[in-house]
Motif scaffolding. Structure first.
Motif, PDB file in Angstrom:
ATOM      1  N   GLY A  21       0.823  -1.212   0.000  1.00  0.00           N
ATOM      2  CA  GLY A  21       0.000   0.000   0.000  1.00  0.00           C
ATOM      3  C   GLY A  21       0.852   1.254   0.000  1.00  0.00           C
ATOM      4  O   GLY A  21       0.560   2.230  -0.708  1.00  0.00           O
ATOM      5  N   LEU A  22       1.923   1.243   0.810  1.00  0.00           N
ATOM      6  CA  LEU A  22       2.857   2.366   0.842  1.00  0.00           C
ATOM      7  C   LEU A  22       3.496   2.593  -0.522  1.00  0.00           C
ATOM      8  O   LEU A  22       3.589   3.728  -1.009  1.00  0.00           O
ATOM      9  CB  LEU A  22       3.958   2.126   1.878  1.00  0.00           C
ATOM     10  CG  LEU A  22       3.608   2.350   3.342  1.00  0.00           C
ATOM     11  CD1 LEU A  22       4.699   1.776   4.235  1.00  0.00           C
ATOM     12  CD2 LEU A  22       3.421   3.843   3.635  1.00  0.00           C
ATOM     13  N   SER A  23       3.944   1.507  -1.145  1.00  0.00           N
ATOM     14  CA  SER A  23       4.580   1.618  -2.457  1.00  0.00           C
ATOM     15  C   SER A  23       3.644   2.235  -3.488  1.00  0.00           C
ATOM     16  O   SER A  23       4.075   3.003  -4.349  1.00  0.00           O
ATOM     17  CB  SER A  23       5.037   0.234  -2.938  1.00  0.00           C
ATOM     18  OG  SER A  23       6.046  -0.291  -2.104  1.00  0.00           O
ATOM     19  N   ALA A  24       2.361   1.911  -3.374  1.00  0.00           N
ATOM     20  CA  ALA A  24       1.376   2.448  -4.315  1.00  0.00           C
ATOM     21  C   ALA A  24       1.213   3.958  -4.163  1.00  0.00           C
ATOM     22  O   ALA A  24       0.779   4.639  -5.092  1.00  0.00           O
ATOM     23  CB  ALA A  24       0.033   1.744  -4.122  1.00  0.00           C
ATOM     24  N   ILE A  25       1.540   4.486  -2.986  1.00  0.00           N
ATOM     25  CA  ILE A  25       1.511   5.936  -2.767  1.00  0.00           C
ATOM     26  C   ILE A  25       2.815   6.575  -3.232  1.00  0.00           C
ATOM     27  O   ILE A  25       2.828   7.569  -3.963  1.00  0.00           O
ATOM     28  CB  ILE A  25       1.292   6.274  -1.280  1.00  0.00           C
ATOM     29  CG1 ILE A  25      -0.067   5.788  -0.800  1.00  0.00           C
ATOM     30  CG2 ILE A  25       1.427   7.782  -1.037  1.00  0.00           C
ATOM     31  CD1 ILE A  25      -0.275   5.902   0.710  1.00  0.00           C
ATOM     32  N   VAL A  26       3.939   6.001  -2.801  1.00  0.00           N
ATOM     33  CA  VAL A  26       5.249   6.635  -2.985  1.00  0.00           C
ATOM     34  C   VAL A  26       5.727   6.573  -4.430  1.00  0.00           C
ATOM     35  O   VAL A  26       6.267   7.560  -4.956  1.00  0.00           O
ATOM     36  CB  VAL A  26       6.300   5.990  -2.056  1.00  0.00           C
ATOM     37  CG1 VAL A  26       7.693   6.515  -2.350  1.00  0.00           C
ATOM     38  CG2 VAL A  26       5.924   6.243  -0.598  1.00  0.00           C
ATOM     39  N   ARG A  27       5.546   5.424  -5.089  1.00  0.00           N
ATOM     40  CA  ARG A  27       6.126   5.249  -6.424  1.00  0.00           C
ATOM     41  C   ARG A  27       5.652   6.315  -7.421  1.00  0.00           C
ATOM     42  O   ARG A  27       6.478   6.983  -8.043  1.00  0.00           O
ATOM     43  CB  ARG A  27       5.826   3.849  -6.960  1.00  0.00           C
ATOM     44  CG  ARG A  27       6.548   3.540  -8.281  1.00  0.00           C
ATOM     45  CD  ARG A  27       6.206   2.150  -8.797  1.00  0.00           C
ATOM     46  NE  ARG A  27       6.628   1.119  -7.871  1.00  0.00           N
ATOM     47  CZ  ARG A  27       5.797   0.346  -7.166  1.00  0.00           C
ATOM     48  NH1 ARG A  27       4.486   0.525  -7.274  1.00  0.00           N
ATOM     49  NH2 ARG A  27       6.253  -0.569  -6.362  1.00  0.00           N
ATOM     50  N   PRO A  28       4.341   6.503  -7.590  1.00  0.00           N
ATOM     51  CA  PRO A  28       3.917   7.519  -8.568  1.00  0.00           C
ATOM     52  C   PRO A  28       4.294   8.939  -8.170  1.00  0.00           C
ATOM     53  O   PRO A  28       4.646   9.751  -9.026  1.00  0.00           O
ATOM     54  CB  PRO A  28       2.394   7.341  -8.638  1.00  0.00           C
ATOM     55  CG  PRO A  28       2.019   6.593  -7.401  1.00  0.00           C
ATOM     56  CD  PRO A  28       3.189   5.753  -7.044  1.00  0.00           C
ATOM     57  N   SER A  29       4.231   9.266  -6.865  1.00  0.00           N
ATOM     58  CA  SER A  29       4.544  10.639  -6.458  1.00  0.00           C
ATOM     59  C   SER A  29       6.021  10.947  -6.652  1.00  0.00           C
ATOM     60  O   SER A  29       6.394  12.049  -7.060  1.00  0.00           O
ATOM     61  CB  SER A  29       4.130  10.888  -5.003  1.00  0.00           C
ATOM     62  OG  SER A  29       4.994  10.258  -4.096  1.00  0.00           O
ATOM     63  N   SER A  30       6.905   9.969  -6.385  1.00  0.00           N
ATOM     64  CA  SER A  30       8.335  10.211  -6.564  1.00  0.00           C
ATOM     65  C   SER A  30       8.681  10.369  -8.044  1.00  0.00           C
ATOM     66  O   SER A  30       9.511  11.197  -8.421  1.00  0.00           O
ATOM     67  CB  SER A  30       9.154   9.081  -5.935  1.00  0.00           C
ATOM     68  OG  SER A  30       8.968   7.862  -6.612  1.00  0.00           O
ATOM     69  N   MET A  31       8.029   9.566  -8.901  1.00  0.00           N
ATOM     70  CA  MET A  31       8.287   9.666 -10.340  1.00  0.00           C
ATOM     71  C   MET A  31       7.784  10.992 -10.900  1.00  0.00           C
ATOM     72  O   MET A  31       8.476  11.657 -11.675  1.00  0.00           O
ATOM     73  CB  MET A  31       7.626   8.494 -11.071  1.00  0.00           C
ATOM     74  CG  MET A  31       8.272   7.147 -10.759  1.00  0.00           C
ATOM     75  SD  MET A  31       7.591   5.785 -11.732  1.00  0.00           S
ATOM     76  CE  MET A  31       8.288   6.168 -13.347  1.00  0.00           C
TER      77      MET A  31
END
Length: 327
Positions: free
Chosen positions: A292-302
């Motif tokens: 769930g965390l990855s689903a938040i962080v990955r798009p925002s960091s990209m």
């Protein structure tokens, strides 16, 4: 309140702050230039200083900053403060960075974010970008009496603790906890695979255990879900389904929604509470939370990294295109 442990009156930081418009609801410095790190970022004296400025009215603030520091901005400055604010608010993680600036003899980078957008991120973890920065020790340089912001800052720290609990075993050390917390905002961050030091989280935590303890100590002592053995530096938490369900129900809204999305099969359309109850009984509960965390962080960091092309690197791109056209 845990936030008090972060406050700093460092003259060097305040001198740098004097070069910018004063209307700030919050200003803080972070990173290897502020807190010692091991590894490639260990040269604290020559490290770039990173700042974030939180402002109530970004258009007015950028307007004043353009008059004072015109050369800080990329080509977007010619489009004016409204366009800069649109780019800031609507693309990436809601923050506009001006990097590689010489100020008072130090190389600095500073980001500007709207107070309202920061509060939303602190409470709900919409992108966990600046909220993630504030889960690690930072130097608070300026802060006004915004009750909503102070409350959101405290809630962000408590959410970080609860999330880390869900990904840890029943018994663990302070260092285990702080490594888990420091890594929350790097979950799924593509920069940790491409270009960033893969031991970055460990390098942040190991030299700064005392600062993390200062930041989270009172929260841990007051948390009814944990036994905090301060002298031994050990913690014990309730890993029963009931205990995990209680923790899952207090997670930030966006993380709950992402967990629901991870677990909800097509066509089921279960509500979030039903999904969280299932996750609480799942032996892989911690892994589900991590996804769930990855689903938040990955798009925002990209998106934020892509946004950097427009806020900092477009001049280089234009120069390259012009060179190609002329040759």
């Amino acid at each position: 309140m845990a936030l008090q442990a972060l406050q700093s009156s460092g003259v060097a930081f305040r001198k740098i702050l004097s070069h910018f418009p004063e209307e700030l609801s919050l200003a803080f410095a972070y990173g290897s230039g502020v807190y010692r790190q091991v590894g490639p970022s260990s040269d604290q004296k020559n490290a770039m200083l990173d700042f974030v400025f939180t402002v109530d009215d970004p258009v007015a603030w950028h307007s004043k900053n353009l008059k004072k520091n015109w050369n800080h901005y990329s080509f977007l400055k010619v489009l004016g403060p409204k366009i800069i604010t649109t780019v800031q608010n609507n693309y990436g993680a809601g923050v506009y960075y001006n990097p590689l600036i010489m100020c008072d003899g130090r190389l600095i980078k500073y980001g500007v974010i709207s107070t309202s957008i920061l509060i939303e991120d602190l409470l709900n973890w919409n992108n966990l970008y600046i909220a993630g920065r504030l889960q690690k020790p930072v130097k608070i340089i300026a802060m006004n009496e915004n009750v909503a912001l102070r409350s959101a800052l405290d809630k962000n720290l408590k959410s970080a603790v609860t999330t880390a609990f869900l990904m840890l075993p029943e018994s663990f050390s302070e260092e285990d906890l702080f490594i888990e917390i420091a890594g929350l905002s790097y979950s799924g961050d593509f920069r940790m695979v491409v270009g960033e030091d893969k031991t970055k989280v460990l390098n942040i935590v190991k030299p700064n255990i005392a600062h993390f303890r200062e930041l989270y100590g009172s929260i841990l002592q007051e948390n009814p879900q944990v036994v905090y053995k301060i002298q031994q530096g050990r913690l014990e938490i309730d890993k029963s389904p009931e205990g995990q369900f209680t923790q899952l129900m207090t997670l930030p809204k966006t993380l709950q929604q992402q967990i629901n999305h991870v677990m909800d099969p097509p066509g089921k359309n279960r509500d979030v509470e039903e999904t969280l109850l299932q996750v609480a009984h799942d032996p892989d509960c911690g892994e589900v939370v991590r996804r769930g965390l990855s689903a938040i962080v990955r798009p925002s960091s990209m998106k934020q990294s892509t946004k950097g092309i427009f806020t900092a690197e477009v001049l280089l791109l234009w120069s390259w295109l012009l060179f190609c056209l002329l040759h």
